[in-house]
Design an enzyme around this catalytic site. Structure first.
Site, PDB file in Angstrom:
ATOM      1  N   PRO A   2      57.659  13.403  49.362  1.00  0.00           N
ATOM      2  CA  PRO A   2      58.661  12.875  50.210  1.00  0.00           C
ATOM      3  C   PRO A   2      60.088  12.851  49.755  1.00  0.00           C
ATOM      4  O   PRO A   2      60.365  12.211  48.558  1.00  0.00           O
ATOM      5  CB  PRO A   2      58.185  11.347  50.177  1.00  0.00           C
ATOM      6  CG  PRO A   2      56.791  11.239  49.748  1.00  0.00           C
ATOM      7  CD  PRO A   2      56.744  12.547  48.600  1.00  0.00           C
ATOM      8  N   GLU A   3      61.025  13.387  50.483  1.00  0.00           N
ATOM      9  CA  GLU A   3      62.286  13.340  50.057  1.00  0.00           C
ATOM     10  C   GLU A   3      63.155  12.430  50.902  1.00  0.00           C
ATOM     11  O   GLU A   3      62.539  11.513  51.689  1.00  0.00           O
ATOM     12  CB  GLU A   3      62.858  14.795  50.120  1.00  0.00           C
ATOM     13  CG  GLU A   3      62.069  15.682  49.120  1.00  0.00           C
ATOM     14  CD  GLU A   3      63.282  16.745  48.498  1.00  0.00           C
ATOM     15  OE1 GLU A   3      64.481  16.126  48.329  1.00  0.00           O
ATOM     16  OE2 GLU A   3      62.867  18.001  48.101  1.00  0.00           O
TER      17      GLU A   3
END
Ligand SMILES: [Zn+2]
Length: 271
Positions: A2-3
Site C-alpha cells: 500500500p502506498e
C-alpha cells in the site's frame, strides 16, 4: 504494497462510517504485528468517540476522545468496514466495533503493519515526528527538493523516497514521477537544476493525484466489499515494464536496483 494513494483512499472510504461513532468493543485476534498491538488498546478505546480519520504520510490516524490510534499497513495491510455478522477470515487480526453496527476490520497477511496507541499529539510520535512535508502540500516543491539535496549525496530516486525529505512517496510513484520528469533515477541529487527539481515535484503531485482519482472509484467497496479494499489497479507508465517499449519513444524500459529497490526507467527519455 500500500502506498500513499491507497492509504488516502482508505481514509476517505472509512471516514464517513467511523467519524462521530462510539467504540463499543475491540477484538484483537492476533497482536503480533510489526510491533505488538498494545495490550490495553481495548480498554483505552472502549466508549471512546472517533472524532476523525487523518493521514500523515502512509500512516492513518484515528483520532478519538481518549487518544489516537496510529495505523500503518506495512506490506499487505488493509482496513475495511464490515457489518457485525461478517465472520473474520484467517488474516483478519483486529476489529474495532462501532455503535452503528459496523466494524473497522484490519487484514494483514504478512503482519508487517502496525496498530499503535498514543495519548499525546500523534504528530510528535517517534514514527511521525521526523516526516518531511506531505507531497500534495504546497510545502513540497522544487525549492524544497533542491534544499534537501544539498545535504545529501543520494541518487535522486533515493532522495524522493526518503521520508524525511517528503512523506510517503514509495517505490512505484518515485519511478513514475522520475519518468514523467525525464530524470534518470540514478542521477546524483546534486547534479539536478532547480528547473528540473520543480518539474519533479510537479510530477510527484501528478502521479499521486492520478492514483487518487483511480482510487476514488473503489470507495463503494469499503463496506462489506470482497477482496482487498483500498488496493486498486494503477495504470503505470514505466514501473514494472522492464523490456517493454517506452510509451514515449519506443526504447526498451530498463530496470536496475537502487537503494535495494527495483527502479524502472527509459534510458533514452530519462537523463
Ligand atoms: Zn523513452
Amino acid at each position: 504494497m500500500p502506498e500513499l494513494p491507497e492509504v488516502e483512499t482508505t481514509r476517505r472510504g472509512i471516514e464517513p462510517h467511523v467519524s462521530g461513532q462510539i467504540v463499543v468493543a475491540v477484538h484483537v485476534r492476533q497482536p503480533k504485528l510489526r510491533w505488538r498491538v498494545p495490550p490495553d488498546l481495548s480498554r483505552k478505546l472502549k466508549d471512546a468517540r472517533i472524532d476523525c480519520v487523518e493521514r500523515r504520510g502512509k500512516y492513518l490516524l484515528l483520532r478519538t476522545s481518549s487518544g489516537t490510534v496510529i495505523v500503518h499497513f506495512g506490506m499487505s495491510g488493509s482496513l475495511r468496514m464490515v457489518s457485525n455478522e461478517v465472520a473474520p477470515q484467517i488474516h483478519d487480526h483486529l476489529d474495532v466495533c462501532l455503535r452503528n453496527g459496523l466494524q473497522l476490520r484490519l487484514r494483514d497477511p504478512r503482519r508487517f503493519g502496525a496498530v499503535l496507541w498514543t495519548d499525546a499529539d500523534p504528530l510528535l510520535h517517534p514514527l511521525l515526528a521526523g516526516l518531511g512535508p506531505e507531497p500534495l502540500s504546497e510545502a513540497f516543491d522544487g525549492n524544497w527538493l533542491q534544499q534537501s539535496a544539498r545535504r545529501r549525496r543520494a541518487a535522486v530516486k533515493t532522495l524522493i523516497m526518503n521520508s524525511r525529505v517528503v512523506a510517503g512517496v514509495g517505490n512505484i510513484y518515485a519511478s513514475e514521477a522520475l519518468f514523467l520528469a525525464g530524470i534518470n533515477p540514478a542521477r546524483s541529487s546534486r547534479r539536478i537544476s532547480s528547473r528540473r527539481f520543480g518539474a519533479l515535484a510537479e510530477a510527484v503531485k501528478q502521479v499521486l493525484g492520478e492514483a487518487l482519482e483511480q482510487g476514488g472509484t473503489t470507495l463503494r467497496d469499503f463496506v462489506n466489499g470482497a477482496g482487498e479494499p483500498g488496493y486498486f489497479a494503477q495504470s503505470l507508465r514505466v514501473y514494472g515494464r522492464r523490456g517493454e517499449p517506452c510509451i514515449n519513444c519506443g526504447a526498451l524500459v530498463k530496470a536496475r536496483v537502487l537503494g535495494q529497490r527495483a527502479s524502472y526507467f527509459c534510458p533514452r527519455c530519462q537523463r
